[in-house]
Design a protein around this motif. Structure first.
Motif, PDB file in Angstrom:
ATOM      1  N   ALA A   1      -0.079  13.924  -5.896  1.00 49.05           N
ATOM      2  CA  ALA A   1      -1.050  14.927  -5.115  1.00 49.05           C
ATOM      3  C   ALA A   1      -2.526  14.480  -5.054  1.00 49.05           C
ATOM      4  N   ALA A   2      -2.767  13.808  -6.058  1.00 49.49           N
ATOM      5  CA  ALA A   2      -4.286  13.155  -5.888  1.00 49.49           C
ATOM      6  C   ALA A   2      -4.551  12.254  -4.814  1.00 49.49           C
ATOM      7  N   ALA A   3      -3.600  11.563  -4.618  1.00 48.19           N
ATOM      8  CA  ALA A   3      -3.676  10.384  -3.562  1.00 48.19           C
ATOM      9  C   ALA A   3      -3.489  11.096  -2.182  1.00 48.19           C
ATOM     10  N   ALA A   4      -2.680  11.891  -2.112  1.00 47.25           N
ATOM     11  CA  ALA A   4      -2.690  12.856  -0.707  1.00 47.25           C
ATOM     12  C   ALA A   4      -3.882  13.560  -0.523  1.00 47.25           C
ATOM     13  N   GLU A   5      -4.571  14.103  -1.483  1.00 42.31           N
ATOM     14  CA  GLU A   5      -5.810  14.946  -1.472  1.00 42.31           C
ATOM     15  C   GLU A   5      -6.847  13.703  -0.992  1.00 42.31           C
ATOM     16  N   LEU A   6      -6.827  12.401  -1.521  1.00 44.03           N
ATOM     17  CA  LEU A   6      -7.982  11.345  -1.248  1.00 44.03           C
ATOM     18  C   LEU A   6      -7.786  10.877   0.069  1.00 44.03           C
ATOM     19  N   SER A   7      -6.394  10.726   0.409  1.00 43.46           N
ATOM     20  CA  SER A   7      -6.290  10.134   1.856  1.00 43.46           C
ATOM     21  C   SER A   7      -6.622  11.112   2.978  1.00 43.46           C
TER      22      SER A   7
END
Length: 286
Positions: free
Chosen positions: A4-10
């Protein structure tokens, strides 16, 4: 949570979303990144802290500011607002300089090579030289008061860890009288100056957080490099060498400055690992 964090950063345009999500998790959990898959997970307080950090990174605050440090060669250096975050590409210039200083030490046993790091910032280059070549006499020159605070902090931390002390000098590298006491005595001079041409688009991490005077080098990006080339010729001992990092649009301009000066030989350009022009070197003619 990592996904979820990686998706937000992407979605926020961060270039390395998954690694950044993992680094922030290791920071909150206090584990090494290689041990992250074995971690028990977040407590509620840790999860709240992690989400806050991810939100800040999504706002394009530099990862190194959030972690409080930046890796450079074998060192971890404290960084934050007011100092340029050292880049991995600059490790190539440091590696070249350390190799040159080692050569001098081998040629003159018992004599400390004199190494100068101009525009030192966090002290990444100077402290790496001191760590990897303890016999060297290392000078780190920085003008910015805020960057000097970080430089002195890192120098003190490394000295406390047992590394040889470096000499921190508060000075402007464009001063014609810079390091007058070292005139004709420097064996290796290294410089990662502000070199991005004014008006160039840069990522938000740079535009909003790196000090502008550590990034931009005038209209053509050479405003600091020109006086450094001149002063380096006066500081270097005969046969001494200089390496200057520059913009990838400067593979001709910087070597041309060395050649036009008339006091240098063996002018050479060096690419980074991606093949882009990264730094240029020269030897002070005897």
């Amino acid at each position: 949570m990592l996904a979820a964090a990686a998706a937000e950063l992407s979605a926020a345009g961060v270039g390395s979303p998954r690694p950044d999500a993992e680094w922030l998790a290791t920071y909150v959990l206090g584990v090494e990144r290689s041990r992250l898959p074995l971690a028990a997970g977040f407590t509620p307080d840790e999860l709240a802290r992690y989400r806050r950090l991810v939100a800040r990174r999504a706002g394009r605050e530099p990862l190194q500011h959030l972690l409080g440090s930046a890796a450079f060669r074998h060192l971890e250096l404290a960084v934050g607002p007011g100092v340029f975050v050292p880049r991995p590409e600059t490790e190539l210039l440091a590696e070249w300089g350390i190799a040159q200083a080692r050569r001098v030490a081998a040629e003159r046993p018992g004599t400390a090579p004199v190494v100068v790091d101009l525009c030192s910032g966090s002290g990444a280059i100077a402290l790496s030289v001191a760590y990897e070549l303890p016999a060297a006499a290392v000078y780190a020159v920085e003008r910015s008061a805020r960057a000097l605070d970080w430089l002195r902090r890192n120098a003190a931390d490394r000295a406390a860890a047992g590394d040889p002390p470096i000499r921190v000098v508060a000075a402007d590298v464009t001063d014609p009288g810079l390091l007058a006491e070292l005139t004709g005595r420097v064996d290796v001079l290294l410089c990662n100056p502000p070199y991005v041409p004014a008006g160039t688009d840069v990522p938000p991490e740079v535009a909003d957080h790196d000090p502008a005077d550590a990034v931009f080098g005038g209209t053509d990006g050479l405003a600091v490099i020109r006086p450094v080339v001149r002063r380096a010729a006066e500081l270097l001992a005969p046969g001494g060498v200089v390496g200057i990092e520059h913009d990838d649009t400067h593979p001709v301009a910087v070597p041309a400055l060395f050649t036009a000066d008339g006091r240098y030989a063996d002018v050479t350009g060096h690419p980074d690992l991606a093949g882009r022009p990264r730094f240029s070197t020269a030897r002070r003619a005897s």
